[in-house]
Write an enzyme that holds these catalytic residues in place. Structure first.
Site, PDB file in Angstrom:
ATOM      1  N   GLU A 219     123.749  17.783 145.272  1.00  0.00           N
ATOM      2  CA  GLU A 219     125.427  17.993 145.568  1.00  0.00           C
ATOM      3  C   GLU A 219     126.124  19.100 144.657  1.00  0.00           C
ATOM      4  O   GLU A 219     125.609  19.409 143.678  1.00  0.00           O
ATOM      5  CB  GLU A 219     126.043  16.812 145.261  1.00  0.00           C
ATOM      6  CG  GLU A 219     125.630  15.378 145.990  1.00  0.00           C
ATOM      7  CD  GLU A 219     126.318  14.258 145.595  1.00  0.00           C
ATOM      8  OE1 GLU A 219     127.070  14.101 144.733  1.00  0.00           O
ATOM      9  OE2 GLU A 219     125.881  13.178 146.312  1.00  0.00           O
TER      10      GLU A 219
ATOM     11  N   ARG B  74     123.464   6.825 145.782  1.00  0.00           N
ATOM     12  CA  ARG B  74     122.751   8.033 145.312  1.00  0.00           C
ATOM     13  C   ARG B  74     121.919   8.649 146.202  1.00  0.00           C
ATOM     14  O   ARG B  74     121.238   7.885 146.940  1.00  0.00           O
ATOM     15  CB  ARG B  74     122.026   8.019 144.022  1.00  0.00           C
ATOM     16  CG  ARG B  74     123.213   7.652 142.632  1.00  0.00           C
ATOM     17  CD  ARG B  74     124.143   8.863 142.453  1.00  0.00           C
ATOM     18  NE  ARG B  74     124.920   8.499 141.261  1.00  0.00           N
ATOM     19  CZ  ARG B  74     126.123   8.100 141.279  1.00  0.00           C
ATOM     20  NH1 ARG B  74     126.629   7.858 142.383  1.00  0.00           N
ATOM     21  NH2 ARG B  74     126.811   7.771 140.166  1.00  0.00           N
TER      22      ARG B  74
ATOM     23  N   HIS C  57     130.873  12.990 148.743  1.00  0.00           N
ATOM     24  CA  HIS C  57     130.878  12.046 147.490  1.00  0.00           C
ATOM     25  C   HIS C  57     132.241  11.472 147.103  1.00  0.00           C
ATOM     26  O   HIS C  57     132.600  11.580 146.023  1.00  0.00           O
ATOM     27  CB  HIS C  57     129.980  12.609 146.288  1.00  0.00           C
ATOM     28  CG  HIS C  57     129.376  11.409 145.372  1.00  0.00           C
ATOM     29  ND1 HIS C  57     128.315  11.629 144.890  1.00  0.00           N
ATOM     30  CD2 HIS C  57     130.027  10.273 145.237  1.00  0.00           C
ATOM     31  CE1 HIS C  57     128.221  10.745 143.884  1.00  0.00           C
ATOM     32  NE2 HIS C  57     129.073   9.756 144.140  1.00  0.00           N
TER      33      HIS C  57
END
Length: 320
Positions: A267, A238, A286
């Site tokens: 994000e 993360r 991601h």
């Protein structure tokens, strides 16, 4: 009467049909655009189950808007987008999707390590921009992976899977974890180090711990200062675990060699983010679990958890 479910992103038809066999389903029709907050708050007013992604903040305002909610099925391993304590207090079950993405995420972590170490993205751009005019002795030289020291922060499922990949490159493997795992040290042939020592000794540092407020900016200016000038930082966990401002400074000043990032604090990351201006950063959107097979398994597990709770059974993978 069928229980009512809201799905916050367009899912493959095979998954939707599975849920529709048991539930009355409404679904946000877009695949690449998150459901707007105002629409989400309106849609949850009468639902019994919520199928959501990390992009949805399941906080107090949402839980207040959903008085009938019984289950929150998160299509992710992490669940820092959900107020777990409040959901538990209100007797709402929260589920996630661990296990099914372990190998795929480990693949991507090692791929990112290799791409960063060997400057693969930079070299591809160099060729496509017609900069390749001749062979020269030190042109686009990177860092050796075979025989190097790998430091893994977080020896969970993905950490163990990464060890197996690194063994094929004869890497010396260190790990740091909240609790030491002597049985895994013997089984996997790895060595435990406190975090500071791991940072000092490793050529590659891979972050694989779950996010919580306790590990926010775990890797900051002091920790980056402990790393070698030739070291590479990889984060597929993360974004909030790393202080991005401190990382930018370290990379720009050359106090560490490079970074490979699949995650960011905010994000989607802005294209004018300082880290994206650096050639020694390989950045991905991601995609740690992004194989077709794995994403289908994640969606299927999330659907199964949702259905089981709404039909009076226990979840397969329950968070609270």
């Amino acid at each position: 009467m069928k229980p009512k479910v809201y799905i916050t992103r367009k899912l493959p038809e095979i998954i939707v049909r599975k849920i529709e066999a048991i539930c009355e389903v409404r679904m946000w029709p877009e695949e690449d655009i998150p459901v707007p907050r105002d629409i989400l708050l309106d849609e949850v007013k009468d639902i019994d189950g919520l199928f959501c992604l990390l992009t949805e903040s399941v906080d107090e305002s949402l839980l207040n808007a959903a008085p009938n909610l019984k289950v929150i099925s998160n299509m992710a391993v992490g669940f820092n987008n959900i107020d777990i304590n409040l959901a538990t207090e209100r007797e709402m079950i929260v589920t996630n999707t661990p296990g099914v993405l372990t190998e795929t995420t480990a693949d991507l972590t090692f791929a990112l390590l290799m791409a960063t170490a060997r400057r693969v993205v930079e070299a591809s751009a160099y060729l496509r921009e017609d900069k390749w005019k001749t062979w020269s002795p030190m042109q686009l030289t990177g860092q050796d992976i075979y025989g190097a020291t790998l430091g893994i922060i977080g020896l969970g499922r993905i950490g163990e899977a990464l060890v197996k990949r690194a063994k094929g490159f004869d890497m010396n493997i260190l790990y740091s974890n909240r609790t030491r795992k002597p049985e895994k040290e013997r089984e996997l042939g790895i060595q435990y180090r406190e975090l500071d020592c791991l940072l000092q000794e490793s050529d590659f540092v891979c972050i694989l711990i779950p996010y919580s407020p306790q590990v926010h900016h775990l890797i900051g200016q002091r920790e980056l200062g402990l790393m070698k000038e030739t070291s590479v930082l990889i984060n597929t966990a993360r974004g909030g675990i790393v202080d991005e401002s401190a990382l930018y400074d370290s990379l720009k000043e050359g106090s560490i060699w490079a970074a490979g990032l699949d995650v960011f604090e905010e994000e989607p990351v802005s294209t004018n983010h300082p880290l994206l201006t650096l050639q020694n950063v390989v950045a991905l959107p991601h995609i740690g679990s992004a194989s077709k097979q794995t994403r289908l398994k994640m969606a299927d597990l999330a659907a199964g958890n949702l259905i089981r709770i709404l039909t009076g059974k226990d979840a397969i993978t329950k968070v609270n």
